[in-house]
Scaffold this active site. Structure first.
Site, PDB file in Angstrom:
ATOM      1  N   ASP A 164       2.711  -8.978  -8.520  1.00 40.22           N
ATOM      2  CA  ASP A 164       1.476  -9.620  -8.080  1.00 40.22           C
ATOM      3  C   ASP A 164       0.968 -10.654  -9.081  1.00 40.22           C
ATOM      4  O   ASP A 164       0.220 -11.561  -8.707  1.00 40.22           O
ATOM      5  CB  ASP A 164       0.382  -8.570  -7.844  1.00 40.22           C
TER       6      ASP A 164
ATOM      7  N   ASN B 221       0.810  -1.226   0.000  1.00 35.67           N
ATOM      8  CA  ASN B 221       0.000   0.000   0.000  1.00 35.67           C
ATOM      9  C   ASN B 221       0.842   1.275   0.000  1.00 35.67           C
ATOM     10  O   ASN B 221       0.376   2.318   0.465  1.00 35.67           O
ATOM     11  CB  ASN B 221      -0.984   0.012   1.175  1.00 35.67           C
TER      12      ASN B 221
ATOM     13  N   ARG C 207      -3.836  -0.320   4.555  1.00 40.79           N
ATOM     14  CA  ARG C 207      -4.138  -1.735   4.313  1.00 40.79           C
ATOM     15  C   ARG C 207      -5.590  -2.048   4.677  1.00 40.79           C
ATOM     16  O   ARG C 207      -6.248  -2.853   4.009  1.00 40.79           O
ATOM     17  CB  ARG C 207      -3.184  -2.602   5.140  1.00 40.79           C
TER      18      ARG C 207
ATOM     19  N   VAL D  31      -9.406  -4.288  -0.218  1.00 39.62           N
ATOM     20  CA  VAL D  31     -10.058  -5.594  -0.199  1.00 39.62           C
ATOM     21  C   VAL D  31      -9.151  -6.582  -0.936  1.00 39.62           C
ATOM     22  O   VAL D  31      -8.802  -6.377  -2.095  1.00 39.62           O
ATOM     23  CB  VAL D  31     -11.442  -5.541  -0.873  1.00 39.62           C
TER      24      VAL D  31
ATOM     25  N   LYS E 274       4.759  11.024   1.367  1.00 38.03           N
ATOM     26  CA  LYS E 274       4.733  12.210   0.509  1.00 38.03           C
ATOM     27  C   LYS E 274       3.617  12.064  -0.520  1.00 38.03           C
ATOM     28  O   LYS E 274       3.148  10.964  -0.814  1.00 38.03           O
ATOM     29  CB  LYS E 274       6.085  12.390  -0.188  1.00 38.03           C
TER      30      LYS E 274
ATOM     31  N   PHE F 167       2.579 -12.936 -10.305  1.00 41.79           N
ATOM     32  CA  PHE F 167       3.350 -14.176 -10.164  1.00 41.79           C
ATOM     33  C   PHE F 167       3.093 -14.887  -8.840  1.00 41.79           C
ATOM     34  O   PHE F 167       3.846 -15.794  -8.466  1.00 41.79           O
ATOM     35  CB  PHE F 167       4.843 -13.883 -10.344  1.00 41.79           C
ATOM     36  N   PHE F 168       2.030 -14.499  -8.144  1.00 42.19           N
ATOM     37  CA  PHE F 168       1.655 -15.235  -6.936  1.00 42.19           C
ATOM     38  C   PHE F 168       1.225 -16.655  -7.286  1.00 42.19           C
ATOM     39  O   PHE F 168       0.535 -16.883  -8.286  1.00 42.19           O
ATOM     40  CB  PHE F 168       0.500 -14.534  -6.207  1.00 42.19           C
TER      41      PHE F 168
END
Length: 207
Positions: free
Chosen positions: A36, A13, A134, A138, A178, A38-39
């Site tokens: 993500d 996040n 976080r 969802v 920032k 490649f999960f």
């Protein structure tokens, strides 16, 4: 043809995906690969004694496939579907430079990837802000109670500490609190500097 491979890693996040997508719109011949994608499927991800699915570790990812995808892109970026419309101010010497932004939370702790980067950026967040962000997202599967404190944050600290202890690796740490505009401006300027280095190299070769 030259390629520039940019790592945009760091905390969950932290804004990695949004920054990568905005940079893609601003930079010439730019493409994105997301970690993500490649999960491993949920059935292949280990579960610890608390019932937590251990997603925030390298073993939860097909890292070899990720390396292969990046290398394949580097061999033939023009055939990867990358949009090749350059901004109007693109220098002629950069028309054959292709940029790949790889974004993800565990980019610099897997040795086969570390020989590929031209630049490494790492977004950080303090605990409270990261937990707050976080909680607004969802996930599938959804975070179970205690998951952030029991798995996500400890793994972030573990891998970040590994990076900081590796003094041979050059990583540019960015403050994720920032504004997106400030971070985007910094990243864009820094990447343009890298492009200009390539331009100078091209001029030396052709002169």
């Amino acid at each position: 043809m030259k390629v520039l491979v940019i790592g945009l890693g760091g905390v969950t996040n932290g804004g990695k995906t949004t920054l990568a997508e905005k940079l893609k719109d601003m930079l010439p011949n730019c493409d994105i690969i997301s970690q993500d994608d490649f999960f491993k499927p949920e059935s292949e991800v280990e579960t610890d004694e608390r019932g937590f699915k251990l997603y925030d570790v390298l073993d939860a990812l097909y890292m070899d496939e990720m390396v292969t995808s990046i290398r394949n892109w580097m061999k033939s970026p023009a055939s990867s579907g990358v949009v090749t419309e350059e901004p109007e101010n693109t220098c002629d010497n950069l028309k054959n430079v292709y940029i790949l932004i790889v974004e993800g939370f565990l980019l610099y702790n897997y040795e086969p990837l570390n020989e590929l980067w031209n630049r490494r950026y790492f977004l950080t967040l303090p605990y409270e802000e990261c937990k707050r962000r976080r909680s607004t997202r969802v996930y599938q599967p959804a975070d179970t109670p205690g998951y952030f404190d029991g798995h996500v944050w400890p793994m972030y600290l573990k891998y970040k500490n590994e990076l900081e202890e590796n003094t041979s690796m050059q990583v540019d740490y960015l403050d994720g609190t920032k504004s997106q505009e400030e971070l985007l401006s910094y990243l864009y300027s820094d990447i343009i500097q890298e492009l200009n280095k390539l331009r100078e190299e091209n001029q030396q070769v052709t002169s």
